[in-house]
Design a protein around this motif. Structure first.
Motif, PDB file in Angstrom:
ATOM      1  N   ASP A 198      73.997 -19.172   8.228  1.00  0.00           N
ATOM      2  CA  ASP A 198      73.292 -19.938   7.216  1.00  0.00           C
ATOM      3  C   ASP A 198      71.835 -19.513   7.213  1.00  0.00           C
ATOM      4  OD1 ASP A 198      71.764 -21.762   9.166  1.00  0.00           O
ATOM      5  OD2 ASP A 198      73.854 -22.093   9.729  1.00  0.00           O
ATOM      6  N   GLU A 221      65.551 -24.466  -0.355  1.00  0.00           N
ATOM      7  CA  GLU A 221      67.003 -24.431  -0.430  1.00  0.00           C
ATOM      8  C   GLU A 221      67.581 -23.887   0.865  1.00  0.00           C
ATOM      9  OE1 GLU A 221      67.443 -21.846  -3.807  1.00  0.00           O
ATOM     10  OE2 GLU A 221      67.693 -20.075  -2.529  1.00  0.00           O
ATOM     11  N   THR A 222      68.872 -24.157   1.058  1.00  0.00           N
ATOM     12  CA  THR A 222      69.574 -23.608   2.209  1.00  0.00           C
ATOM     13  C   THR A 222      70.854 -22.946   1.712  1.00  0.00           C
ATOM     14  OG1 THR A 222      70.538 -24.112   4.371  1.00  0.00           O
ATOM     15  CG2 THR A 222      70.785 -25.776   2.684  1.00  0.00           C
ATOM     16  N   THR A 223      71.161 -21.778   2.257  1.00  0.00           N
ATOM     17  CA  THR A 223      72.322 -21.015   1.824  1.00  0.00           C
ATOM     18  C   THR A 223      73.271 -20.830   2.997  1.00  0.00           C
ATOM     19  OG1 THR A 223      71.089 -19.827   0.132  1.00  0.00           O
ATOM     20  CG2 THR A 223      73.135 -18.823   0.885  1.00  0.00           C
ATOM     21  N   THR A 249      76.839 -18.921   4.121  1.00  0.00           N
ATOM     22  CA  THR A 249      77.642 -17.775   3.706  1.00  0.00           C
ATOM     23  C   THR A 249      79.039 -17.828   4.298  1.00  0.00           C
ATOM     24  OG1 THR A 249      75.668 -16.382   3.552  1.00  0.00           O
ATOM     25  CG2 THR A 249      77.786 -15.252   3.716  1.00  0.00           C
ATOM     26  N   ASP A 289      78.362 -17.084  -1.213  1.00  0.00           N
ATOM     27  CA  ASP A 289      77.206 -17.892  -0.812  1.00  0.00           C
ATOM     28  C   ASP A 289      77.290 -19.283  -1.431  1.00  0.00           C
ATOM     29  OD1 ASP A 289      76.024 -15.910   0.713  1.00  0.00           O
ATOM     30  OD2 ASP A 289      74.894 -15.080  -0.983  1.00  0.00           O
ATOM     31  N   THR A 321      74.826 -22.426  -1.968  1.00  0.00           N
ATOM     32  CA  THR A 321      73.403 -22.734  -1.922  1.00  0.00           C
ATOM     33  C   THR A 321      73.159 -24.169  -2.367  1.00  0.00           C
ATOM     34  OG1 THR A 321      72.843 -20.426  -2.392  1.00  0.00           O
ATOM     35  CG2 THR A 321      71.116 -22.060  -2.728  1.00  0.00           C
ATOM     36  N   ASP A 342      69.953 -26.848  -3.121  1.00  0.00           N
ATOM     37  CA  ASP A 342      68.508 -26.908  -3.272  1.00  0.00           C
ATOM     38  C   ASP A 342      67.950 -28.210  -2.715  1.00  0.00           C
ATOM     39  OD1 ASP A 342      68.861 -28.944  -5.146  1.00  0.00           O
ATOM     40  OD2 ASP A 342      68.541 -27.653  -6.883  1.00  0.00           O
ATOM     41  N   THR A 386      77.620 -22.072  -6.217  1.00  0.00           N
ATOM     42  CA  THR A 386      78.312 -21.120  -5.366  1.00  0.00           C
ATOM     43  C   THR A 386      78.850 -19.972  -6.208  1.00  0.00           C
ATOM     44  OG1 THR A 386      80.094 -20.854  -3.732  1.00  0.00           O
ATOM     45  CG2 THR A 386      80.511 -22.328  -5.577  1.00  0.00           C
TER      46      THR A 386
END
Length: 304
Positions: A69, A75-77, A79, A97, A99, A101, A108
């Motif tokens: 991650d 934001e955080t993504t 994977t 991914d 994501t 916010d 996604t």
């Protein structure tokens, strides 16, 4: 005698608007601060548990594995890496991914539901199907016409929904062992009306590997009885969700999942890489309405 001065209503209105604007700004600021704290303190694990699992529930046509991650201020993504759920070997690996916010909106890449022949087979499962001997016989003829040593990805549809007790008895009767190659269809895809404003929803398909990294120690999977702890784990995961979770990217809904978890019945199985001979045996059980093949292949590993 002095006359009472008339209030300046325009001034009062402007003041009231200013107060409301300041209150709204403070509310948004506090919400943003809470989101920032959530991003830094708790987002990584919860993103994995909630949205990573939601992606796997909604996309049973893919074998998805967790990855890294990347958390940031805005934001955080998270994977995921995946491959198509095919009967043969497939070296194509795709990155997905997820994501989220600062305001909790999630988007996604291509994880909005199953596609291809397996997606069609899952969509064909009905909640309360009628008995159909012709459909069962058609499945028999299809499987009988193929080499019984082929590996298959398929959907087993039950003649009527299975409670956990009945499914355990079914497993024991056929000496079936739940695991990574068996997923439970807890809810078929609901009929979608194009004229309705409601969004479409995916089927709810559950497999123990979806949350394996977060399973509590008291969940032990024991072959034929696996449907019991699998349902318990599904209910635990649904319990992590709240109405503020944005599941639209996966065409899932909090209320839909909560109802499904409460019902706790299984309408069919997604079978991953079983021998056709083993699938064929299930068609002789009156509990099975049909078997829909999504993909077949020879196991080349057996010849090496």
């Amino acid at each position: 005698m002095m006359n009472a001065r008339e209030p300046d209503w325009a001034y009062v209105a402007r003041s009231l608007v200013k107060v409301l604007a300041v209150a709204a700004a403070l509310f948004l600021a506090l919400g943003a601060i809470a989101r920032v704290l959530w991003v830094f303190v708790d987002s990584d694990e919860r993103t994995a548990q909630v949205y990573g699992t939601a992606a796997r529930v909604a996309n049973p046509d893919k074998r998805l594995s967790y990855a890294d991650d990347d958390g940031g201020l805005l934001e955080t993504t998270y994977t995921l890496w995946g491959e198509p759920r095919r009967a043969g070997r497939d070296e194509r690996v795709t990155r997905y991914d997820i994501t989220e916010d600062l305001f909790g909106t999630v988007w996604t890449s291509s994880l909005d539901g199953p596609s291809g022949s397996l997606g069609d087979a899952i969509d064909s499962v009905e909640e309360d199907p009628e008995a159909d001997k012709e459909l069962t016989e058609k499945a028999r003829k299809t499987i009988d016409g193929l080499p019984q040593t082929l590996d298959a990805v398929a959907v087993v549809e039950f003649a009527r929904s299975m409670t956990t007790d009945r499914l355990v008895a079914f497993n024991r009767r056929h000496k079936l062992c739940g695991g990574a190659d068996v997923s439970y269809i807890y809810a078929p895809s609901p009929y979608y009306d194009d004229s309705s404003s409601d969004p479409p929803l995916n089927a709810v398909v559950w497999n123990r590997n979806m949350t394996e990294g977060y399973i509590r120690a008291d969940f032990s999977y024991q072959c034929e009885t696996e449907p019991e702890p699998a349902l318990a784990e599904f209910r635990r995961w649904v319990g992590l969700l709240d109405e503020g979770d944005d599941l639209r990217a996966f065409e899932l809904d909090h209320g839909w999942l909560a109802e499904t978890a409460k019902a706790g019945v299984v309408h069919g199985l997604v079978i991953d890489r079983w021998k056709l001979a083993d699938l064929r045996k299930l068609l002789d059980d009156p509990e099975v309405r049909t078997v829909r093949l999504a993909d077949v292949a020879f196991d080349l590993g057996e010849t090496e």
